[in-house]
Write a protein that holds these residues in place. Structure first.
Motif, PDB file in Angstrom:
ATOM      1  N   ARG A  78      74.452  95.129 100.972  1.00  0.00           N
ATOM      2  CA  ARG A  78      73.542  95.933 102.173  1.00  0.00           C
ATOM      3  C   ARG A  78      74.517  95.518 103.235  1.00  0.00           C
ATOM      4  N   HIS A  79      74.067  95.961 104.613  1.00  0.00           N
ATOM      5  CA  HIS A  79      75.211  95.892 105.925  1.00  0.00           C
ATOM      6  C   HIS A  79      73.685  94.255 106.285  1.00  0.00           C
ATOM      7  N   ASN A  80      73.875  92.967 106.941  1.00  0.00           N
ATOM      8  CA  ASN A  80      73.759  91.929 107.386  1.00  0.00           C
ATOM      9  C   ASN A  80      72.163  92.205 105.791  1.00  0.00           C
ATOM     10  N   GLY A  81      73.143  91.784 105.246  1.00  0.00           N
ATOM     11  CA  GLY A  81      72.538  91.818 103.557  1.00  0.00           C
ATOM     12  C   GLY A  81      71.255  90.561 104.019  1.00  0.00           C
ATOM     13  N   GLN A  82      71.458  89.357 103.906  1.00  0.00           N
ATOM     14  CA  GLN A  82      70.249  88.547 104.248  1.00  0.00           C
ATOM     15  C   GLN A  82      69.003  88.699 105.109  1.00  0.00           C
ATOM     16  N   ASN A  83      69.339  89.008 106.072  1.00  0.00           N
ATOM     17  CA  ASN A  83      68.635  89.236 107.324  1.00  0.00           C
ATOM     18  C   ASN A  83      67.795  90.796 106.310  1.00  0.00           C
ATOM     19  N   TYR A  84      68.452  91.549 105.506  1.00  0.00           N
ATOM     20  CA  TYR A  84      67.609  93.354 105.351  1.00  0.00           C
ATOM     21  C   TYR A  84      66.469  92.529 104.838  1.00  0.00           C
ATOM     22  N   VAL A  85      66.914  92.006 103.801  1.00  0.00           N
ATOM     23  CA  VAL A  85      66.277  91.685 102.491  1.00  0.00           C
ATOM     24  C   VAL A  85      65.046  91.051 103.008  1.00  0.00           C
ATOM     25  N   PHE A  86      65.248  89.304 103.963  1.00  0.00           N
ATOM     26  CA  PHE A  86      64.060  88.878 104.357  1.00  0.00           C
ATOM     27  C   PHE A  86      63.355  89.377 105.703  1.00  0.00           C
ATOM     28  N   SER A  87      63.437  90.965 105.844  1.00  0.00           N
ATOM     29  CA  SER A  87      63.109  91.628 106.938  1.00  0.00           C
ATOM     30  C   SER A  87      62.309  92.899 105.900  1.00  0.00           C
ATOM     31  N   LEU A  88      62.977  93.119 104.224  1.00  0.00           N
ATOM     32  CA  LEU A  88      61.714  93.943 104.149  1.00  0.00           C
ATOM     33  C   LEU A  88      61.283  93.334 102.734  1.00  0.00           C
ATOM     34  N   LEU A  89      60.947  92.210 103.178  1.00  0.00           N
ATOM     35  CA  LEU A  89      59.220  91.099 101.957  1.00  0.00           C
ATOM     36  C   LEU A  89      58.648  91.027 103.249  1.00  0.00           C
ATOM     37  N   THR A  90      59.467  91.009 104.071  1.00  0.00           N
ATOM     38  CA  THR A  90      58.080  90.012 105.353  1.00  0.00           C
ATOM     39  C   THR A  90      57.760  91.334 106.237  1.00  0.00           C
ATOM     40  N   GLY A  91      57.762  92.564 106.396  1.00  0.00           N
ATOM     41  CA  GLY A  91      57.791  93.370 107.227  1.00  0.00           C
ATOM     42  C   GLY A  91      56.857  94.175 106.621  1.00  0.00           C
ATOM     43  N   TYR A  92      55.702  93.761 106.165  1.00  0.00           N
ATOM     44  CA  TYR A  92      55.073  95.248 105.637  1.00  0.00           C
ATOM     45  C   TYR A  92      53.353  94.933 106.614  1.00  0.00           C
ATOM     46  N   ARG A  93      53.829  96.017 107.501  1.00  0.00           N
ATOM     47  CA  ARG A  93      52.777  96.112 108.662  1.00  0.00           C
ATOM     48  C   ARG A  93      52.257  97.864 107.705  1.00  0.00           C
ATOM     49  N   LEU A 105      52.942 104.920  98.344  1.00  0.00           N
ATOM     50  CA  LEU A 105      53.819 103.843  99.183  1.00  0.00           C
ATOM     51  C   LEU A 105      53.598 102.711 100.260  1.00  0.00           C
ATOM     52  N   HIS A 106      53.823 102.206 100.659  1.00  0.00           N
ATOM     53  CA  HIS A 106      53.146 101.482 101.352  1.00  0.00           C
ATOM     54  C   HIS A 106      54.860 101.378 103.018  1.00  0.00           C
ATOM     55  N   TYR A 107      54.079 101.267 103.932  1.00  0.00           N
ATOM     56  CA  TYR A 107      54.776 101.463 105.167  1.00  0.00           C
ATOM     57  C   TYR A 107      55.647  99.503 105.164  1.00  0.00           C
ATOM     58  N   ASN A 108      56.469  99.980 105.748  1.00  0.00           N
ATOM     59  CA  ASN A 108      57.210  98.990 105.646  1.00  0.00           C
ATOM     60  C   ASN A 108      58.650  99.552 106.722  1.00  0.00           C
ATOM     61  N   PRO A 109      58.801  98.958 108.547  1.00  0.00           N
ATOM     62  CA  PRO A 109      59.431  99.309 109.175  1.00  0.00           C
ATOM     63  C   PRO A 109      61.167  99.553 108.711  1.00  0.00           C
ATOM     64  N   TYR A 110      61.321  98.352 108.072  1.00  0.00           N
ATOM     65  CA  TYR A 110      62.723  97.707 107.584  1.00  0.00           C
ATOM     66  C   TYR A 110      63.808  98.534 105.865  1.00  0.00           C
ATOM     67  N   PHE A 111      62.616  99.327 106.036  1.00  0.00           N
ATOM     68  CA  PHE A 111      62.978 100.076 104.885  1.00  0.00           C
ATOM     69  C   PHE A 111      63.268 101.637 105.373  1.00  0.00           C
ATOM     70  N   PRO A 112      64.274 102.166 105.135  1.00  0.00           N
ATOM     71  CA  PRO A 112      64.990 103.704 105.729  1.00  0.00           C
ATOM     72  C   PRO A 112      64.118 104.416 105.153  1.00  0.00           C
ATOM     73  N   GLY A 113      63.547 105.113 105.995  1.00  0.00           N
ATOM     74  CA  GLY A 113      62.103 105.910 105.808  1.00  0.00           C
ATOM     75  C   GLY A 113      60.992 105.957 106.300  1.00  0.00           C
ATOM     76  N   GLY A 114      60.871 104.293 106.040  1.00  0.00           N
ATOM     77  CA  GLY A 114      59.223 104.068 106.753  1.00  0.00           C
ATOM     78  C   GLY A 114      58.379 103.132 104.857  1.00  0.00           C
ATOM     79  N   ALA A 115      58.618 104.004 103.961  1.00  0.00           N
ATOM     80  CA  ALA A 115      58.132 104.306 103.022  1.00  0.00           C
ATOM     81  C   ALA A 115      58.351 103.968 101.700  1.00  0.00           C
TER      82      ALA A 115
END
Length: 199
Positions: A78-93, A105-115
């Motif tokens: 992934r582009h900017n992989g470490q930040n992507y994975v961290f944001s994905l793991l901690t970005g649930y809202r 499905l769960h909302y996560n703004p860091y995942f493409p599509g948000g779901a």
């Protein structure tokens, strides 16, 4: 983690004896033997980590039809992989107003599509650190990202050290070549040519 072997843990987190004991706890299907039969044997250092599912169909069945990705190279893939994975793991809202998320499905703004189908995995206090570090969501996310970064390139430190050694040796060779060039050419560069055009 299909690309990581037990031997990759030696010298990083465990001693060779500890790693051999860990590997011996698993049963590996090997073979065929002299009679053409497959057999099981205790694991050894060269064996890869066991997979959580025996095949793709079992993985899909256990995950509601979704095939879980192999995370061995996710931080490099992934582009900017470490930040992507961290944001994905901690970005649930909770989804913002006007955004509807399908059931399951769960909302996560860091995942493409948000779901995303994966539920929130990191919850404060879920693990206990031996050194007393507070088990916050951010701390566990950093630990997961550090492990996945290492798993993507377990030889990175060794490779960088080897590169530094090569640069050092080549720098010495360059200095020696420059000195040798100056020594050999100094005689030719400092001579004076006088042309006698009259005679």
């Amino acid at each position: 983690m299909s690309l990581i072997s037990y031997r990759d843990l030696v010298g990083v987190a465990y001693t060779e004896e500890e790693t051999k004991a860990m590997a011996a706890e698993i049963e590996v299907v090997d073979g065929p033997n002299d009679e053409g039969e497959m057999f099981t044997r205790p694991g050894k250092l060269s064996d890869r980590f066991p997979q959580p599912y025996s095949n793709e169909q079992a993985a899909r069945f256990a995950n509601g039809g979704a095939y879980p990705p192999d995370l061995s190279l996710i931080t490099k893939a992934r582009h900017n992989g470490q930040n992507y994975v961290f944001s994905l793991l901690t970005g649930y809202r909770d989804p913002p107003a006007g955004v509807s998320i399908r059931e399951g499905l769960h909302y996560n703004p860091y995942f493409p599509g948000g779901a995303i189908a994966m539920p929130q995995m990191l919850i404060d206090g879920a693990v206990e650190y031996e050194d007393g570090t507070p088990a916050t969501e951010a701390q566990m996310g950093k630990d997961v990202v550090s492990f996945l970064s290492w798993a993507a390139e377990p030889e990175m430190e060794e490779r960088k050290l080897m590169g530094f050694k090569w640069i050092f040796v080549l720098s010495l060779a360059l200095l020696q070549a420059g000195y040798y060039r100056r020594l050999k050419w100094s005689v030719l560069k400092s001579r004076r040519l006088v042309l006698d055009v009259v005679n």
